[in-house]
Motif scaffolding. Structure first.
Motif, PDB file in Angstrom:
ATOM      1  N   GLU A 188       1.095   3.385   3.110  1.00  0.00           N
ATOM      2  CA  GLU A 188       0.471   2.093   2.840  1.00  0.00           C
ATOM      3  C   GLU A 188       1.082   1.430   1.606  1.00  0.00           C
ATOM      4  O   GLU A 188       1.355   0.229   1.611  1.00  0.00           O
ATOM      5  CB  GLU A 188      -1.035   2.270   2.609  1.00  0.00           C
ATOM      6  CG  GLU A 188      -1.811   2.687   3.831  1.00  0.00           C
ATOM      7  CD  GLU A 188      -3.248   3.076   3.498  1.00  0.00           C
ATOM      8  OE1 GLU A 188      -3.649   2.969   2.315  1.00  0.00           O
ATOM      9  OE2 GLU A 188      -3.960   3.500   4.412  1.00  0.00           O
TER      10      GLU A 188
ATOM     11  N   GLU B 270       3.149  -2.007   1.183  1.00  0.00           N
ATOM     12  CA  GLU B 270       2.643  -3.033   0.277  1.00  0.00           C
ATOM     13  C   GLU B 270       3.722  -3.490  -0.705  1.00  0.00           C
ATOM     14  O   GLU B 270       3.872  -4.692  -0.962  1.00  0.00           O
ATOM     15  CB  GLU B 270       1.424  -2.512  -0.483  1.00  0.00           C
ATOM     16  CG  GLU B 270       0.744  -3.557  -1.317  1.00  0.00           C
ATOM     17  CD  GLU B 270      -0.528  -3.065  -1.981  1.00  0.00           C
ATOM     18  OE1 GLU B 270      -1.013  -3.771  -2.871  1.00  0.00           O
ATOM     19  OE2 GLU B 270      -1.038  -1.990  -1.608  1.00  0.00           O
TER      20      GLU B 270
ATOM     21  N   HIS C  64       6.103  -5.808   1.136  1.00  0.00           N
ATOM     22  CA  HIS C  64       5.558  -7.147   1.347  1.00  0.00           C
ATOM     23  C   HIS C  64       5.458  -7.944   0.041  1.00  0.00           C
ATOM     24  O   HIS C  64       5.696  -9.152   0.023  1.00  0.00           O
ATOM     25  CB  HIS C  64       4.201  -7.076   2.042  1.00  0.00           C
ATOM     26  CG  HIS C  64       4.300  -6.598   3.455  1.00  0.00           C
ATOM     27  ND1 HIS C  64       4.926  -7.325   4.436  1.00  0.00           N
ATOM     28  CD2 HIS C  64       3.891  -5.452   4.049  1.00  0.00           C
ATOM     29  CE1 HIS C  64       4.887  -6.653   5.573  1.00  0.00           C
ATOM     30  NE2 HIS C  64       4.265  -5.509   5.366  1.00  0.00           N
TER      31      HIS C  64
ATOM     32  N   LYS D 240       1.243  -7.272  -9.886  1.00  0.00           N
ATOM     33  CA  LYS D 240       0.781  -6.478  -8.746  1.00  0.00           C
ATOM     34  C   LYS D 240       1.889  -5.542  -8.263  1.00  0.00           C
ATOM     35  O   LYS D 240       1.606  -4.429  -7.823  1.00  0.00           O
ATOM     36  CB  LYS D 240       0.330  -7.432  -7.629  1.00  0.00           C
ATOM     37  CG  LYS D 240      -0.225  -6.742  -6.430  1.00  0.00           C
ATOM     38  CD  LYS D 240      -1.558  -6.116  -6.727  1.00  0.00           C
ATOM     39  CE  LYS D 240      -2.132  -5.547  -5.448  1.00  0.00           C
ATOM     40  NZ  LYS D 240      -3.138  -4.550  -5.672  1.00  0.00           N
TER      41      LYS D 240
ATOM     42  N   THR E 287       1.426  -1.463  -8.078  1.00  0.00           N
ATOM     43  CA  THR E 287       1.605  -0.796  -6.789  1.00  0.00           C
ATOM     44  C   THR E 287       2.676   0.280  -6.885  1.00  0.00           C
ATOM     45  O   THR E 287       2.513   1.376  -6.349  1.00  0.00           O
ATOM     46  CB  THR E 287       1.964  -1.828  -5.706  1.00  0.00           C
ATOM     47  OG1 THR E 287       0.978  -2.856  -5.715  1.00  0.00           O
ATOM     48  CG2 THR E 287       1.996  -1.186  -4.337  1.00  0.00           C
TER      49      THR E 287
END
Length: 68
Positions: free
Chosen positions: A20, A24, A27, A42, A46
């Protein structure tokens, strides 16, 4: 996700979380490239979460004695 929460997950759950997070990061990088990312921090958060998951997976799969 905090390290404490990650330590409670099983190896299979950690592998799912790793997939996941990789998706992420992918993206988020695409959004950054197209100037659609409102919060660039972000990406850092991540990537660090992904590193934590990978570290825990490595610790659990290496077992006692360190490296394989």
């Amino acid at each position: 996700m905090k390290l404490r929460e990650l330590k409670e997950l099983s190896v299979d759950e950690l592998r799912n979380r790793e997939r996941e997070l990789v998706a992420e990061v992918f993206h988020l990088r695409l959004k950054r490239a197209t100037a659609q990312l409102p919060n660039p921090m972000k990406i850092r958060e991540t990537r660090r979460a992904l590193a934590r998951v990978k570290t825990l997976l490595r610790e659990r799969t290496a077992g006692p004695g360190g490296r394989r």
